[in-house]
Motif scaffolding. Structure first.
Motif, PDB file in Angstrom:
ATOM      1  N   ASP A 101       0.835  -1.199   0.000  1.00 24.72           N
ATOM      2  CA  ASP A 101       0.000   0.000   0.000  1.00 24.72           C
ATOM      3  C   ASP A 101       0.872   1.251   0.000  1.00 24.72           C
ATOM      4  O   ASP A 101       1.823   1.364   0.790  1.00 24.72           O
ATOM      5  CB  ASP A 101      -0.922   0.006   1.221  1.00 24.72           C
ATOM      6  CG  ASP A 101      -1.979  -1.089   1.147  1.00 24.72           C
ATOM      7  OD1 ASP A 101      -2.353  -1.467   0.027  1.00 24.72           O
ATOM      8  OD2 ASP A 101      -2.422  -1.555   2.215  1.00 24.72           O
ATOM      9  N   ARG A 102       0.526   2.184  -0.879  1.00 20.15           N
ATOM     10  CA  ARG A 102       1.299   3.424  -1.007  1.00 20.15           C
ATOM     11  C   ARG A 102       0.371   4.622  -0.918  1.00 20.15           C
ATOM     12  O   ARG A 102      -0.796   4.552  -1.297  1.00 20.15           O
ATOM     13  CB  ARG A 102       2.059   3.461  -2.337  1.00 20.15           C
ATOM     14  CG  ARG A 102       3.128   2.376  -2.462  1.00 20.15           C
ATOM     15  CD  ARG A 102       3.939   2.553  -3.722  1.00 20.15           C
ATOM     16  NE  ARG A 102       5.046   1.619  -3.796  1.00 20.15           N
ATOM     17  CZ  ARG A 102       6.001   1.667  -4.729  1.00 20.15           C
ATOM     18  NH1 ARG A 102       5.952   2.608  -5.665  1.00 20.15           N
ATOM     19  NH2 ARG A 102       6.976   0.777  -4.733  1.00 20.15           N
ATOM     20  N   ASP A 103       0.923   5.717  -0.430  1.00 21.38           N
ATOM     21  CA  ASP A 103       0.183   6.968  -0.306  1.00 21.38           C
ATOM     22  C   ASP A 103       0.955   8.032  -1.071  1.00 21.38           C
ATOM     23  O   ASP A 103       2.047   8.437  -0.673  1.00 21.38           O
ATOM     24  CB  ASP A 103       0.036   7.356   1.167  1.00 21.38           C
ATOM     25  CG  ASP A 103      -0.960   8.499   1.368  1.00 21.38           C
ATOM     26  OD1 ASP A 103      -1.330   9.128   0.364  1.00 21.38           O
ATOM     27  OD2 ASP A 103      -1.368   8.746   2.514  1.00 21.38           O
ATOM     28  N   GLN A 116      -4.298   7.077  -2.245  1.00 22.55           N
ATOM     29  CA  GLN A 116      -3.621   5.812  -1.999  1.00 22.55           C
ATOM     30  C   GLN A 116      -3.832   4.841  -3.162  1.00 22.55           C
ATOM     31  O   GLN A 116      -4.788   4.963  -3.924  1.00 22.55           O
ATOM     32  CB  GLN A 116      -4.145   5.178  -0.714  1.00 22.55           C
ATOM     33  CG  GLN A 116      -3.822   5.957   0.548  1.00 22.55           C
ATOM     34  CD  GLN A 116      -4.319   5.265   1.799  1.00 22.55           C
ATOM     35  OE1 GLN A 116      -5.233   4.449   1.730  1.00 22.55           O
ATOM     36  NE2 GLN A 116      -3.724   5.579   2.928  1.00 22.55           N
TER      37      GLN A 116
END
Length: 451
Positions: free
Chosen positions: A208-210, A216
């Motif tokens: 998971d990336r923001d 996201q």
């Protein structure tokens, strides 16, 4: 006289075969603490005059149960004896009136000539608690051709583990880590995509990336592994934005560029060198995630989502639907290209992404699907414990009519949250392993139930 004796012998043989049909084990009824009443529900004409079935009711009365046919006068905490004609078989089950608990589930042939196929909780063989440092989220048995020594693979958020089941325990023999920061398990499948005899494992991890200003999203990483001897070997490098999965022993791919909000179509996979590439497009009208599609044949598939499954026909139209109960499965976050602005009297905010849940496992086999119902309920904020049971089921449908609906047969009931399951062949015997956890979302202690 001899002719009369021959006829008499044949008559007793037929009666004995019928008796075997309803000669069901009732030991599990001793666990029932509610009202000792049983209401018979059936779609079979003349069942109340069948002497062998009446003998079964007599055994229930000996055990202290008050038995009635039909109606709804039975108390809410009593039991239901359900006898249903389904194609060429008869399904017999004894369950609570709210269907939250099954004490017996039997599938027998219509003519009562063959041995009954009994699946009930008293057949339980054992439970294997797992070490505290071993918390897998998925399990798959390796293909059994020429490999019948109980080999399994487990996938956790950061580790792929090769194990061996010997009938009494599971021994970890090798492991490889994802080497991806904060990775999470997404999907696990096994198969054979090349000409050598070594089984292969397709693994999908997520991260998971923001991204500032873009919301996201989940980055997808896939990798193909091979088992040689009792060692895991990397067969391909990690592929970004590509999901891998074996479907009917053929390797498929799908593109997942979730930062751009894009999910591609399903494709056959071909490997050139050490990279995985997309090739000819199949199931071009699917519009579904690679994790959700379970083909039955070239025209029909089961499509599974977070809370249910559907039978899709030749034109990919939606057919029968079966509700399964919502599970806390791994999720992918997909960025929305067009933000959704939500306004209320107190504040305004934008929705930049949506969540896509990875479905639970289903196994398709000869007109039926094996999966599980989420019937277990969460506790309340740590003040009350979880209650109820998850149920492994086999659901059948009419192959000639995708819209005819499903008939559900309970297989096993667990007072834990079912996470995954797999059949494994060890020492010439096929065993069912059910991976379960004391908490929803696989956050507690894991156990493996062996049947």
């Amino acid at each position: 006289m001899k002719r009369f004796l021959a006829i008499l012998v044949c008559l007793f043989a037929v009666l004995d075969a019928q008796a075997q049909g309803y000669d069901l084990p009732l030991d599990s009824l001793s666990e029932w603490t509610g009202e000792k009443s049983v209401r018979v529900v059936s779609n079979i004409d003349g069942l109340n005059a069948d002497t062998e079935f009446l003998a079964l009711l007599g055994r229930l009365k000996i055990k202290g149960f008050d038995v009635t046919f039909g109606g709804s006068e039975s108390a809410d905490d009593g039991l239901i004896l359900e006898v249903l004609q389904v194609s060429d078989k008869i399904a017999v089950s004894i369950k609570s009136t709210d269907s939250q608990r099954y004490l017996l589930s039997v599938l027998i042939d219509e003519d009562y000539q063959r041995e009954a196929e009994v699946r009930e909780e008293v057949n339980f063989r054992g439970v294997l608690p797992l070490p505290a440092d071993f918390n897998p989220k998925m399990v798959e048995a390796l293909p059994v051709s020429d490999r019948e020594n109980g080999e399994l693979v487990f996938l956790s958020d950061s580790t792929l583990v090769l194990g061996v089941f010997d009938g009494n325990r599971i021994k970890r023999v090798d492991a490889l880590t994802s080497n991806i920061k904060n990775s999470k398990a997404i999907f696990l499948s096994v198969g054979q995509s090349d000409s050598d005899p070594n089984p292969e494992i397709a693994v999908v991890w997520g991260q998971d990336r923001d991204i500032s200003g873009k919301g996201q999203y989940t980055k997808i990483y896939s990798q193909l592994f091979e088992i040689s001897g009792q060692k895991l070997h990397e067969e391909t490098k990690k592929s970004e934005n590509i999901a891998l999965r074996f479907i009917d022993n053929r390797l498929h791919t799908q593109r997942y560029e979730l930062l751009q909000g894009d999910i591609g179509k399903l494709a056959f996979a071909s490997r050139k060198g050490s990279d995985v590439r997309e090739d000819s497009i199949v199931l071009s009208n699917a519009k579904e995630m690679i994790f959700s599609i379970f083909p039955i044949d070239t025209t029909t598939s089961i499509v599974v989502n977070e809370e249910s499954l559907e039978l899709r026909g030749p034109s990919w139209e939606s057919g029968s639907r079966l509700d399964l109960g919502k599970v806390s499965s791994p999720r992918l976050t997909k960025r929305l290209e067009d933000r959704e602005i939500t306004t209320s009297p107190d504040y305004t905010f934008s929705v930049n992404e949506e969540h896509l849940s990875i479905p639970r496992k289903v196994v398709i086999n000869k007109g039926s699907v094996l999966t599980y119902l989420r019937k277990r309920r969460l506790g309340f904020s740590g003040l009350t414990p979880a209650s109820g049971s998850d149920i492994l089921i086999r659901a059948r449908w009419d192959n000639g009519d995708p819209g005819s609906g499903f008939t559900v047969f309970p297989v096993y009931e667990l007072s834990l949250f079912i996470i995954d399951f797999s059949y494994v062949k060890a020492k010439g015997e096929s065993r069912l392993l059910i991976l379960a956890n004391e908490k929803d979302g696989n956050q507690g202690a894991s156990q493996i139930y062996v049947y």
